[in-house]
Scaffold this motif. Structure first.
Motif, PDB file in Angstrom:
ATOM      1  N   ILE A  71      39.024  67.731  56.264  1.00 48.38           N
ATOM      2  CA  ILE A  71      39.468  66.813  57.328  1.00 48.38           C
ATOM      3  C   ILE A  71      40.981  67.269  57.646  1.00 48.38           C
ATOM      4  N   LEU A  72      41.282  67.523  58.921  1.00 49.73           N
ATOM      5  CA  LEU A  72      42.406  68.073  59.615  1.00 49.73           C
ATOM      6  C   LEU A  72      42.934  66.836  60.238  1.00 49.73           C
ATOM      7  N   PHE A  73      44.221  66.731  60.574  1.00 51.90           N
ATOM      8  CA  PHE A  73      44.791  65.625  61.318  1.00 51.90           C
ATOM      9  C   PHE A  73      45.399  65.861  62.686  1.00 51.90           C
ATOM     10  N   GLU A  74      45.111  64.937  63.473  1.00 53.30           N
ATOM     11  CA  GLU A  74      45.407  65.320  65.034  1.00 53.30           C
ATOM     12  C   GLU A  74      46.816  64.695  65.130  1.00 53.30           C
ATOM     13  N   CYS A  75      47.575  63.742  64.181  1.00 51.19           N
ATOM     14  CA  CYS A  75      49.001  63.573  64.212  1.00 51.19           C
ATOM     15  C   CYS A  75      49.316  62.947  62.884  1.00 51.19           C
ATOM     16  N   VAL A  76      50.695  63.010  62.597  1.00 53.73           N
ATOM     17  CA  VAL A  76      51.013  62.541  61.296  1.00 53.73           C
ATOM     18  C   VAL A  76      52.183  61.394  61.769  1.00 53.73           C
ATOM     19  N   TYR A  77      51.961  60.233  61.095  1.00 52.92           N
ATOM     20  CA  TYR A  77      52.715  59.068  61.344  1.00 52.92           C
ATOM     21  C   TYR A  77      53.710  59.110  59.994  1.00 52.92           C
ATOM     22  N   ASN A  78      54.969  59.490  60.299  1.00 48.86           N
ATOM     23  CA  ASN A  78      55.871  59.603  59.017  1.00 48.86           C
ATOM     24  C   ASN A  78      56.600  58.417  58.811  1.00 48.86           C
ATOM     25  N   THR A  79      56.424  57.920  57.559  1.00 49.10           N
ATOM     26  CA  THR A  79      57.165  56.751  57.096  1.00 49.10           C
ATOM     27  C   THR A  79      57.923  57.080  55.726  1.00 49.10           C
ATOM     28  N   ILE A  80      58.143  58.491  55.513  1.00 41.25           N
ATOM     29  CA  ILE A  80      59.047  58.811  54.453  1.00 41.25           C
ATOM     30  C   ILE A  80      60.490  58.341  54.651  1.00 41.25           C
ATOM     31  N   HIS A  81      61.078  57.656  53.714  1.00 41.68           N
ATOM     32  CA  HIS A  81      62.593  57.409  53.757  1.00 41.68           C
ATOM     33  C   HIS A  81      63.136  58.016  52.943  1.00 41.68           C
ATOM     34  N   GLY A  82      64.176  59.055  53.445  1.00 43.56           N
ATOM     35  CA  GLY A  82      64.866  59.847  52.506  1.00 43.56           C
ATOM     36  C   GLY A  82      64.240  61.188  52.637  1.00 43.56           C
ATOM     37  N   THR A  83      64.770  62.051  51.829  1.00 48.12           N
ATOM     38  CA  THR A  83      64.052  63.459  51.419  1.00 48.12           C
ATOM     39  C   THR A  83      62.772  63.511  51.044  1.00 48.12           C
ATOM     40  N   PRO A  84      61.572  64.297  51.499  1.00 45.94           N
ATOM     41  CA  PRO A  84      61.849  65.319  52.431  1.00 45.94           C
ATOM     42  C   PRO A  84      61.382  64.977  53.805  1.00 45.94           C
ATOM     43  N   GLY A  85      61.142  63.417  54.042  1.00 49.80           N
ATOM     44  CA  GLY A  85      60.611  63.154  55.341  1.00 49.80           C
ATOM     45  C   GLY A  85      61.511  62.762  56.223  1.00 49.80           C
ATOM     46  N   GLU A  86      63.122  62.495  56.180  1.00 52.64           N
ATOM     47  CA  GLU A  86      63.860  62.052  57.158  1.00 52.64           C
ATOM     48  C   GLU A  86      64.909  62.869  57.207  1.00 52.64           C
ATOM     49  N   ASP A  87      64.892  63.877  56.420  1.00 47.15           N
ATOM     50  CA  ASP A  87      66.021  64.824  56.428  1.00 47.15           C
ATOM     51  C   ASP A  87      65.745  66.306  57.373  1.00 47.15           C
ATOM     52  N   GLY A  88      64.476  66.260  57.795  1.00 42.86           N
ATOM     53  CA  GLY A  88      63.960  67.588  58.525  1.00 42.86           C
ATOM     54  C   GLY A  88      62.980  68.306  57.732  1.00 42.86           C
ATOM     55  N   ILE A  89      63.066  68.302  56.432  1.00 40.26           N
ATOM     56  CA  ILE A  89      62.293  69.505  55.592  1.00 40.26           C
ATOM     57  C   ILE A  89      60.751  69.025  55.954  1.00 40.26           C
ATOM     58  N   PHE A  90      60.088  67.910  55.865  1.00 42.24           N
ATOM     59  CA  PHE A  90      58.936  67.854  56.123  1.00 42.24           C
ATOM     60  C   PHE A  90      58.448  67.922  57.669  1.00 42.24           C
ATOM     61  N   GLN A  91      59.388  67.802  58.421  1.00 39.55           N
ATOM     62  CA  GLN A  91      59.149  67.937  60.031  1.00 39.55           C
ATOM     63  C   GLN A  91      59.238  69.443  60.217  1.00 39.55           C
ATOM     64  N   ALA A  92      59.867  70.109  59.523  1.00 36.34           N
ATOM     65  CA  ALA A  92      59.931  71.558  59.642  1.00 36.34           C
ATOM     66  C   ALA A  92      58.403  72.161  59.249  1.00 36.34           C
ATOM     67  N   TYR A  93      58.152  71.492  58.202  1.00 41.81           N
ATOM     68  CA  TYR A  93      56.610  72.254  57.847  1.00 41.81           C
ATOM     69  C   TYR A  93      55.819  71.819  58.731  1.00 41.81           C
ATOM     70  N   LEU A  94      55.870  70.784  59.303  1.00 37.81           N
ATOM     71  CA  LEU A  94      54.657  70.307  60.225  1.00 37.81           C
ATOM     72  C   LEU A  94      54.706  71.061  61.453  1.00 37.81           C
ATOM     73  N   GLU A  95      56.047  71.431  61.900  1.00 35.21           N
ATOM     74  CA  GLU A  95      56.093  72.057  63.142  1.00 35.21           C
ATOM     75  C   GLU A  95      55.835  73.712  62.786  1.00 35.21           C
ATOM     76  N   LEU A  96      55.923  74.133  61.875  1.00 35.23           N
ATOM     77  CA  LEU A  96      55.487  75.496  61.375  1.00 35.23           C
ATOM     78  C   LEU A  96      53.954  75.413  61.706  1.00 35.23           C
ATOM     79  N   LEU A  97      53.267  74.415  61.158  1.00 37.00           N
ATOM     80  CA  LEU A  97      51.829  74.181  61.254  1.00 37.00           C
ATOM     81  C   LEU A  97      51.418  73.745  62.592  1.00 37.00           C
ATOM     82  N   LYS A  98      52.263  73.484  63.560  1.00 37.67           N
ATOM     83  CA  LYS A  98      51.995  72.951  64.774  1.00 37.67           C
ATOM     84  C   LYS A  98      51.257  71.793  64.804  1.00 37.67           C
ATOM     85  N   ILE A  99      51.667  70.790  63.878  1.00 33.44           N
ATOM     86  CA  ILE A  99      50.944  69.491  63.883  1.00 33.44           C
ATOM     87  C   ILE A  99      51.844  68.542  64.501  1.00 33.44           C
ATOM     88  N   PRO A 100      51.374  67.498  65.488  1.00 33.72           N
ATOM     89  CA  PRO A 100      52.163  66.530  66.214  1.00 33.72           C
ATOM     90  C   PRO A 100      52.491  65.428  64.944  1.00 33.72           C
TER      91      PRO A 100
END
Length: 326
Positions: A71-100
């Protein structure tokens, strides 16, 4: 049917709050459009659990294998508060994978999560704020210099934290040592902020296409000395939506919220916090992955605005996918 991953948890003290937010998102996804997968992100593992068992996320492509189906995902809804989901770390990972993903991009996330950097970015735009001092762990400190610069009372805050973890209100010089200890237990950078007397309000903002919407402001009346963790999550505050502002005051803080959202080039749902000091909204901070639990402010504001949370989530997800640039 689109596969949507809702990420929650994280590596910080906000983990449990984030899981509550993520569960609300899952419950309010339009099941006629989306298959929602709650993904718990912890330092030990990233995983999805259903009645059949727990499935570990393949970090090579952010996929899961359930009963032999990849199962692959067409979009990720991000509800992580704090690291790594609000400080850019997880976003950079998803951007490398080209996942919205629904939260703001990695650069914007890093800036907004860092209170000191965010204030510095907004300063040239003539955004009203309190007075601030910055300190790193290990620096020598003169409590009298702090008092001379920001006055008393003042707030001592962990620089990169949410949910009021690592925050103290200081009334006298003798309380600084404990306040610094509390803040440095959370982050090795702190921010010391002057006290602003006035109504505290919070405004939800999101963008669909080119239109930025500001939700009805919420007035926060804390039973405690300030809007701390107990006030936010344990019922120790009254949250009044819409805030008891004049029509012009409401419009002013909504327009300011939209302007800050635009200046910072955000996306998804954010929440900006202000103090109406001497009749003027002064910016405190902005949360780019704000709480979405049943106790949280954003769902209250969506309801008062006459909107349905499910429809807002659908609009955000579809807009995220539509405007994704791989």
């Amino acid at each position: 049917m689109r596969n949507i991953a809702v990420i929650m948890g994280g590596y910080s003290s906000e983990k449990e709050i984030s899981i509550k937010s993520g569960q609300v998102i899952i419950e309010n996804l339009d099941v006629s459009r989306y298959s929602g997968y709650p993904i718990i992100v912890t330092e030990e593992q990233w995983s999805f659990t259903n009645d059949s068992g727990t499935y570990i996320v393949d970090k090579n492509d952010f996929s899961i294998n359930v009963a032999g189906e990849k199962i692959l995902f067409e979009c990720v809804y991000n509800t992580i508060h704090g690291t790594p989901g609000e400080d850019g770390i997880f976003q950079a990972y998803l951007e490398l994978l080209k996942i919205p993903h629904t939260s703001c991009d990695s650069y914007q996330s890093a800036i907004t999560f860092n209170k000191r950097d965010c204030i510095a970015v907004l300063k040239p735009w003539s955004i009203h704020t309190g007075r601030h001092l910055y300190m790193n762990e290990g620096e020598e400190v003169s409590f009298q210099n702090i008092i001379d610069e920001v006055g008393l009372p003042c707030f001592v805050k962990a620089n990169r934290s949410g949910s009021s973890f690592g925050v103290s209100k200081v009334y006298e010089e003798s309380a600084f040592a404990k306040a610094l200890q509390t803040a440095f237990a959370v982050d090795d950078e702190i921010i010391i902020e002057s006290f602003l007397d006035g109504m505290e309000v919070s405004v939800g903002i999101y963008k669909i296409g080119k239109t930025i919407t500001a939700l009805p402001p919420t007035e926060i009346v804390s039973e405690n000395d300030f809007f701390d963790y107990e006030a936010k999550y344990l019922g120790k505050a009254e949250e009044i939506t819409p805030a008891r502002l004049t029509e012009s005051g409401t419009l002013a803080v909504q327009e300011l919220s939209k302007r800050i959202y635009s200046i910072l080039k955000l996306k998804g749902i954010a929440r900006a916090d202000f103090i109406f000091h001497n009749g003027t909204p002064h910016f405190i901070e902005i949360n780019t992955n704000p709480g979405m639990s049943r106790e949280s402010i954003i769902p209250q504001q969506i309801k008062v605005a006459g909107l349905e949370l499910q429809n807002v989530l659908t609009d955000i997800i579809e807009d995220t996918i539509k405007n994704h640039q791989p």
